[in-house]
Design a protein around this motif. Sequence first.
Motif, mmCIF file in Angstrom:
data_model
loop_
_atom_site.group_PDB
_atom_site.id
_atom_site.type_symbol
_atom_site.label_atom_id
_atom_site.label_comp_id
_atom_site.label_asym_id
_atom_site.label_seq_id
_atom_site.Cartn_x
_atom_site.Cartn_y
_atom_site.Cartn_z
ATOM 1 N N ILE A 1 6.719 7.031 9.180
ATOM 2 C CA ILE A 1 5.944 6.464 8.077
ATOM 3 C C ILE A 1 4.552 7.064 8.214
ATOM 4 N N MET A 2 4.142 7.793 7.181
ATOM 5 C CA MET A 2 2.876 8.514 7.236
ATOM 6 C C MET A 2 1.854 7.865 6.317
ATOM 7 N N THR A 3 0.599 7.916 6.707
ATOM 8 C CA THR A 3 -0.477 7.240 5.991
ATOM 9 C C THR A 3 -1.129 8.126 4.932
ATOM 10 N N VAL A 4 -0.575 9.303 4.718
ATOM 11 C CA VAL A 4 -1.141 10.245 3.756
ATOM 12 C C VAL A 4 -0.221 10.350 2.542
ATOM 13 N N PRO A 5 -0.752 10.844 1.411
ATOM 14 C CA PRO A 5 0.093 11.009 0.225
ATOM 15 C C PRO A 5 1.260 11.966 0.494
ATOM 16 N N ALA A 6 2.313 11.828 -0.288
ATOM 17 C CA ALA A 6 3.544 12.604 -0.076
ATOM 18 C C ALA A 6 3.294 14.109 -0.082
ATOM 19 N N GLU A 7 2.446 14.597 -0.955
ATOM 20 C CA GLU A 7 2.174 16.035 -1.002
ATOM 21 C C GLU A 7 1.566 16.515 0.317
ATOM 22 N N HIS B 1 6.159 2.451 -0.317
ATOM 23 C CA HIS B 1 5.151 1.412 -0.158
ATOM 24 C C HIS B 1 5.502 0.578 1.067
ATOM 25 N N GLY B 2 4.484 0.086 1.717
ATOM 26 C CA GLY B 2 4.679 -0.764 2.880
ATOM 27 C C GLY B 2 3.632 -1.867 2.869
ATOM 28 N N PHE B 3 3.726 -2.719 3.837
ATOM 29 C CA PHE B 3 2.869 -3.885 3.905
ATOM 30 C C PHE B 3 1.998 -3.805 5.155
ATOM 31 N N PRO B 4 0.688 -3.575 4.966
ATOM 32 C CA PRO B 4 -0.203 -3.474 6.127
ATOM 33 C C PRO B 4 -0.048 -4.668 7.052
ATOM 34 N N GLY B 5 0.003 -4.362 8.338
ATOM 35 C CA GLY B 5 0.202 -5.408 9.339
ATOM 36 C C GLY B 5 1.626 -5.494 9.827
ATOM 37 N N LYS C 1 0.852 -1.184 0.000
ATOM 38 C CA LYS C 1 0.000 0.000 0.000
ATOM 39 C C LYS C 1 0.894 1.242 0.000
ATOM 40 N N PRO C 2 0.400 2.360 -0.555
ATOM 41 C CA PRO C 2 1.212 3.578 -0.575
ATOM 42 C C PRO C 2 1.248 4.269 0.791
ATOM 43 N N TYR C 3 2.413 4.763 1.144
ATOM 44 C CA TYR C 3 2.648 5.546 2.356
ATOM 45 C C TYR C 3 3.617 6.662 1.985
ATOM 46 N N GLY D 1 -3.539 8.705 13.664
ATOM 47 C CA GLY D 1 -3.362 7.748 12.577
ATOM 48 C C GLY D 1 -2.686 8.320 11.344
ATOM 49 N N VAL D 2 -2.257 9.578 11.385
ATOM 50 C CA VAL D 2 -1.551 10.184 10.258
ATOM 51 C C VAL D 2 -0.126 9.647 10.188
ATOM 52 N N ILE D 3 0.454 9.370 11.344
ATOM 53 C CA ILE D 3 1.759 8.720 11.419
ATOM 54 C C ILE D 3 1.522 7.297 11.901
ATOM 55 N N ALA D 4 1.933 6.327 11.084
ATOM 56 C CA ALA D 4 1.770 4.918 11.450
ATOM 57 C C ALA D 4 2.917 4.443 12.331
ATOM 58 N N ILE D 5 4.126 4.886 12.010
ATOM 59 C CA ILE D 5 5.314 4.505 12.776
ATOM 60 C C ILE D 5 6.156 5.759 12.982
ATOM 61 N N LEU D 6 6.488 6.028 14.214
ATOM 62 C CA LEU D 6 7.257 7.216 14.589
ATOM 63 C C LEU D 6 8.565 6.746 15.226
ATOM 64 N N CYS D 7 9.688 7.198 14.685
ATOM 65 C CA CYS D 7 10.992 6.761 15.174
ATOM 66 C C CYS D 7 11.922 7.948 15.393
ATOM 67 N N PRO D 8 12.001 8.469 16.613
ATOM 68 C CA PRO D 8 13.049 9.450 16.898
ATOM 69 C C PRO D 8 14.413 8.780 16.701
ATOM 70 N N VAL D 9 15.379 9.536 16.251
ATOM 71 C CA VAL D 9 16.702 8.983 15.968
ATOM 72 C C VAL D 9 17.735 9.676 16.864
#
Length: 112
Positions: free
Chosen positions: A72-78, A103-107, A18-20, A54-62
């Motif tokens: 990783i965001m669930t909205v289009p790049a724009e 693209h990522g894999f749901p789940g 799916k697109p992310y 739910g706009v950010i699916a995965i959040l990773c501070p570095v």
Amino acid sequence: MSTSVTDEQIRALAATAKPYSLAILQWAPGRTMEGAAAIELEHQRRMVSLRADGVIAILCPVASDAVAGVAIMTVPAEEASEIMAGDPCVRAGMMRYEVHPCHGFPGDALPG
């Protein structure tokens, strides 16, 4: 790499993609400006809120002097780019960002 994967398994997984959007935040020269801690706290509040919405699916501070974090965001790049442009740290010149369609894999999830 010990797990053997067949061509059929690769094709089956690819069919579920799916697109992310991938947002990469990097530290900028303003990182140490006066008042930076308060601005960074507002950035953190905003990012956690986007995650809760739910706009950010995965959040990773570095933990890096160069990269501040990835999301990783669930909205289009724009739309992701517009969201990141409004970030308090970006607006203050403490961070800069890049957004890439991906693209990522749901789940998929980070291990607990």
